[in-house]
Design an enzyme around this catalytic site. Structure first.
Site, PDB file in Angstrom:
ATOM      1  N   GLU A 263      44.282  37.896  44.566  1.00  0.00           N
ATOM      2  CA  GLU A 263      42.862  38.055  44.874  1.00  0.00           C
ATOM      3  C   GLU A 263      42.148  37.462  43.673  1.00  0.00           C
ATOM      4  O   GLU A 263      42.219  38.008  42.573  1.00  0.00           O
ATOM      5  CB  GLU A 263      42.586  39.545  45.083  1.00  0.00           C
ATOM      6  CG  GLU A 263      41.286  39.798  45.772  1.00  0.00           C
ATOM      7  CD  GLU A 263      40.287  40.314  44.793  1.00  0.00           C
ATOM      8  OE1 GLU A 263      39.547  39.470  44.263  1.00  0.00           O
ATOM      9  OE2 GLU A 263      40.268  41.519  44.550  1.00  0.00           O
ATOM     10  N   CYS A 300      34.488  41.351  41.482  1.00  0.00           N
ATOM     11  CA  CYS A 300      34.898  40.147  42.217  1.00  0.00           C
ATOM     12  C   CYS A 300      33.935  39.865  43.369  1.00  0.00           C
ATOM     13  O   CYS A 300      33.887  38.755  43.869  1.00  0.00           O
ATOM     14  CB  CYS A 300      36.314  40.292  42.722  1.00  0.00           C
ATOM     15  SG  CYS A 300      36.728  41.945  43.195  1.00  0.00           S
TER      16      CYS A 300
HETATM   17  P1  NAP Z   1      43.699  36.744  34.190  1.00  0.00           P
HETATM   18  O1  NAP Z   1      43.493  36.014  32.927  1.00  0.00           O
HETATM   19  O2  NAP Z   1      43.975  35.949  35.385  1.00  0.00           O
HETATM   20  O3  NAP Z   1      44.911  37.742  33.919  1.00  0.00           O
HETATM   21  C1  NAP Z   1      45.357  38.636  34.911  1.00  0.00           C
HETATM   22  C2  NAP Z   1      46.796  39.007  34.642  1.00  0.00           C
HETATM   23  O4  NAP Z   1      47.637  37.888  34.866  1.00  0.00           O
HETATM   24  C3  NAP Z   1      47.065  39.449  33.227  1.00  0.00           C
HETATM   25  O5  NAP Z   1      48.024  40.467  33.253  1.00  0.00           O
HETATM   26  C4  NAP Z   1      47.622  38.216  32.581  1.00  0.00           C
HETATM   27  O6  NAP Z   1      48.498  38.512  31.540  1.00  0.00           O
HETATM   28  C5  NAP Z   1      48.386  37.580  33.702  1.00  0.00           C
HETATM   29  N1  NAP Z   1      48.437  36.123  33.598  1.00  0.00           N
HETATM   30  C6  NAP Z   1      47.376  35.294  33.702  1.00  0.00           C
HETATM   31  N2  NAP Z   1      47.788  34.013  33.607  1.00  0.00           N
HETATM   32  C7  NAP Z   1      49.133  34.050  33.434  1.00  0.00           C
HETATM   33  C8  NAP Z   1      50.121  33.051  33.264  1.00  0.00           C
HETATM   34  N3  NAP Z   1      49.813  31.753  33.252  1.00  0.00           N
HETATM   35  N4  NAP Z   1      51.390  33.447  33.124  1.00  0.00           N
HETATM   36  C9  NAP Z   1      51.725  34.745  33.118  1.00  0.00           C
HETATM   37  N5  NAP Z   1      50.826  35.737  33.257  1.00  0.00           N
HETATM   38  C10 NAP Z   1      49.547  35.401  33.417  1.00  0.00           C
HETATM   39  O7  NAP Z   1      42.505  37.700  34.533  1.00  0.00           O
HETATM   40  P2  NAP Z   1      41.690  38.638  33.570  1.00  0.00           P
HETATM   41  O8  NAP Z   1      42.433  38.993  32.373  1.00  0.00           O
HETATM   42  O9  NAP Z   1      41.164  39.691  34.382  1.00  0.00           O
HETATM   43  O10 NAP Z   1      40.581  37.626  33.087  1.00  0.00           O
HETATM   44  C11 NAP Z   1      39.342  37.738  33.459  1.00  0.00           C
HETATM   45  C12 NAP Z   1      38.983  36.656  34.436  1.00  0.00           C
HETATM   46  O11 NAP Z   1      39.589  36.953  35.692  1.00  0.00           O
HETATM   47  C13 NAP Z   1      37.525  36.697  34.653  1.00  0.00           C
HETATM   48  O12 NAP Z   1      36.890  35.741  33.859  1.00  0.00           O
HETATM   49  C14 NAP Z   1      37.374  36.468  36.130  1.00  0.00           C
HETATM   50  O13 NAP Z   1      37.137  35.133  36.412  1.00  0.00           O
HETATM   51  C15 NAP Z   1      38.650  36.841  36.744  1.00  0.00           C
HETATM   52  N6  NAP Z   1      38.655  38.118  37.455  1.00  0.00           N
HETATM   53  C16 NAP Z   1      38.562  38.101  38.776  1.00  0.00           C
HETATM   54  C17 NAP Z   1      38.636  39.271  39.475  1.00  0.00           C
HETATM   55  C18 NAP Z   1      38.589  39.309  40.941  1.00  0.00           C
HETATM   56  O14 NAP Z   1      38.550  40.382  41.483  1.00  0.00           O
HETATM   57  N7  NAP Z   1      38.669  38.223  41.618  1.00  0.00           N
HETATM   58  C19 NAP Z   1      38.805  40.469  38.834  1.00  0.00           C
HETATM   59  C20 NAP Z   1      38.922  40.456  37.461  1.00  0.00           C
HETATM   60  C21 NAP Z   1      38.868  39.263  36.790  1.00  0.00           C
HETATM   61  P3  NAP Z   1      48.035  38.353  30.009  1.00  0.00           P
HETATM   62  O15 NAP Z   1      46.754  39.145  29.887  1.00  0.00           O
HETATM   63  O16 NAP Z   1      49.159  38.961  29.281  1.00  0.00           O
HETATM   64  O17 NAP Z   1      47.842  36.916  29.791  1.00  0.00           O
END
Ligand code: NAP
Length: 504
Positions: A263, A300
């Site tokens: 998502e 989101c």
């Molecule tokens: P994220 O950077 O995508 O990280 C989410 C999870 O995935 C974390 O546990 C992260 O681990 C892991 N991860 C991300 N990229 C990875 C990779 N290449 N390889 C392995 N693991 C990976 O999301 P976030 O930390 O929530 O960052 C915020 C951003 O996410 C916001 O700027 C927003 O755009 C988006 N967001 C969207 C929603 C939604 O509902 N659509 C909700 C929250 C956030 P690590 O932290 O250990 O890297």
């Protein structure tokens, strides 16, 4: 209960360290040390989950429902501790943490009653027709069965409802799938306290300890090891488009590809129809600013784009939205990284030719102020980057000449979690023409409201065409989300005595 954080990983009932640690980044209070996750811990958790599947995957619906209810009780027992550490780590107010806990335990109880009801099994039976010509038909029975161990990535923006014991975990456990959670670095302590609650429920019910494990992050290889582990059969993820896409690609490249239910981002456009804006532009503008800035815009379903037919109503809409946004005090963002991404995203929009900033101020710290920008339909149609999500309290007003231009922009919209229509009776004809276009773009279409606030219910869809999610057939909120962790099995001519209990 007093707050006791071990800083370790819960691997099949045991709290384990890895020798290396990372520090949490709380908004208030002192940082804590947490053990860094490793591929070895992931491997141990996945193997225990597979072992557990042989009992848990074949447990009765009643046993699983009672287990889910006990998890909810154990979470509530730790309510004060969860609020204490949750507010420290996320910077979210106590009321929000308490409300989110209610949503989390409510989800667990909803899934308990959902599986007791049994309709989700979608049982089908085509009785044998031994005398059918030219060939007899065999007896065919179909039922949904759990798929095996599931990986869940906790979300940064919902430390409870979309994290350790959040919707993905509740749906998977309800289906009969053991879960391995990769904790989010934004709230490792909150994750641990919730894991303690699940561990206590597992022990109370005498379940195999591999039913649930929590591996904290700290390094990228944890998530990679989890989604590529051969024993993991599906992934539930909430997060960014970049992170989600990277993990989706890893799932697809496995020798045995598995479904990745990501998502991801969404800008949740609102279409303001002419009659509605003429009649209540000011009220819609005020409501929009409220929805846009709630929780520092870190939802989101944040409605980041407002497409409005130009005129006096549009002026009133913009004026009210800007005035209301200016009233909002700076709010803490979830992490330094998210605050930094917000700063960069706002600067990118501000530097876009043809875009005017109406209010907003760059955040020097983790505290963000709302931005409202304005542009024309022509500029918006030409610049793809304006449709990219900026996570935070940022909105763009797009003024269009008429409903025909609105319709053209709607056709160019990418996949969204939600699309909102503001319409009055006089807009019905134009809205009816727009609806078939919007239906192809979003998982949820709503009228005369705001998309923030997602009901956990049977008819909810929280998903949508890519890039809103990586699987348009699925939802991550509501009872239908259980289908992600089930697969249909047909039993042809299998004697009644050995059929699964749910088919007898
Ligand atoms: P994220 O950077 O995508 O990280 C989410 C999870 O995935 C974390 O546990 C992260 O681990 C892991 N991860 C991300 N990229 C990875 C990779 N290449 N390889 C392995 N693991 C990976 O999301 P976030 O930390 O929530 O960052 C915020 C951003 O996410 C916001 O700027 C927003 O755009 C988006 N967001 C969207 C929603 C939604 O509902 N659509 C909700 C929250 C956030 P690590 O932290 O250990 O890297």
């Amino acid at each position: 209960m007093s707050l006791e954080i071990t800083g370790k990983h819960l691997i099949a009932g045991e709290w384990k360290g890895s020798g290396a640690s990372f520090k949490s980044e709380p908004m208030t209070g002192e940082p804590r040390e947490f053990s860094i996750g490793t591929p070895e811990l992931v491997d141990a958790a996945a193997k225990a989950a597979e072992d557990a599947f042989w009992s848990y995957g074949y447990s009765s619906r009643e046993d699983r429902a009672a287990f889910l209810e006990t998890i909810a009780e154990e979470i509530d027992k730790r309510g004060d501790e969860i609020t204490e550490i949750g507010t420290q780590e996320s910077g979210l107010p106590a009321g929000r943490l308490q409300g989110e806990r209610g949503r989390t335990t409510g989800q667990l109880k909803l899934f308990a009653s959902h599986i007791r009801d049994g309709a989700y099994l979608d049982r089908r039976h085509d009785a044998a027709m031994p005398d059918r010509q030219p060939a007899p038909r065999p007896d065919l029975r179909m039922i949904q069965r759990p798929i095996g161990p599931v990986a869940v990535f906790g979300a940064s923006n919902f430390p409870l409802a979309f994290s350790t014991a959040g919707g993905d975990t509740a749906a998977a456990l309800a289906a009969g799938c053991p879960v391995v959670v990769k904790g989010h670095g934004a709230h490792p302590g909150t994750g641990e306290v919730v894991a303690q609650a699940i561990d206590a429920a597992i022990k109370k019910h005498g379940l195999h300890p591999g039913v649930f494990s929590l591996v904290q992050g700290g390094k990228r290889d944890v998530g990679e090891a989890l989604v590529t582990h051969p024993l993991i059969k599906a992934v539930g993820f909430t997060g960014s488009l970049g992170g989600g896409r990277a993990l989706f690609n890893l799932c697809a490249a496995r020798p045995e590809p598995i479904p990745f239910f990501g998502e991801l981002g969404s800008v949740n456009p609102m279409f303001l129809m002419p009659e509605a804006v003429k009649a209540r532009g000011e009220a819609i503008g005020k409501g929009w600013a409220g929805s846009l800035t709630m929780g520092a815009g870190q939802f989101c379903t944040n409605p980041g784009i407002a497409i409005v037919v130009d005129g006096e109503g549009a002026d009133a809409f913009v004026k009210a939205a800007v005035a209301a946004a200016k009233e909002v005090t700076k709010q803490a963002m979830l992490t330094e990284g998210i605050a930094e991404a917000y700063r960069k995203g706002a600067a990118r929009i501000e530097a876009t030719p043809g875009v005017t900033a109406l209010t907003g101020e760059a955040n020097a710290s983790r505290h963000a102020s709302p931005y409202i920008f304005e542009t024309t339909g022509e500029v918006f149609a030409k610049d793809e980057t304006l449709t990219e999500e900026v996570f935070g309290p940022l909105g763009i007003v797009v003024r269009v000449k008429d409903v025909a231009e609105m319709e053209r922009l709607a056709r160019g919209v990418h996949g969204q979690l939600t699309i909102t229509l503001h319409m009055d009776a006089g807009d019905a004809e134009a809205a009816a023409k727009l609806l078939p276009i919007l239906e192809r773009k979003a998982g949820r279409i709503l009228a005369n409201g705001f998309p923030t606030g997602v009901e956990v219910a049977d008819a909810m869809v929280h998903g949508g065409p890519y890039p809103a999610s990586t699987n348009f057939g699925a939802t991550s909120v509501g009872t239908l989300s259980i289908r992600r962790f089930l697969r249909p099995v047909c039993y042809q001519g299998i004697p009644e005595a050995i059929l699964p209990a749910d088919l007898k």
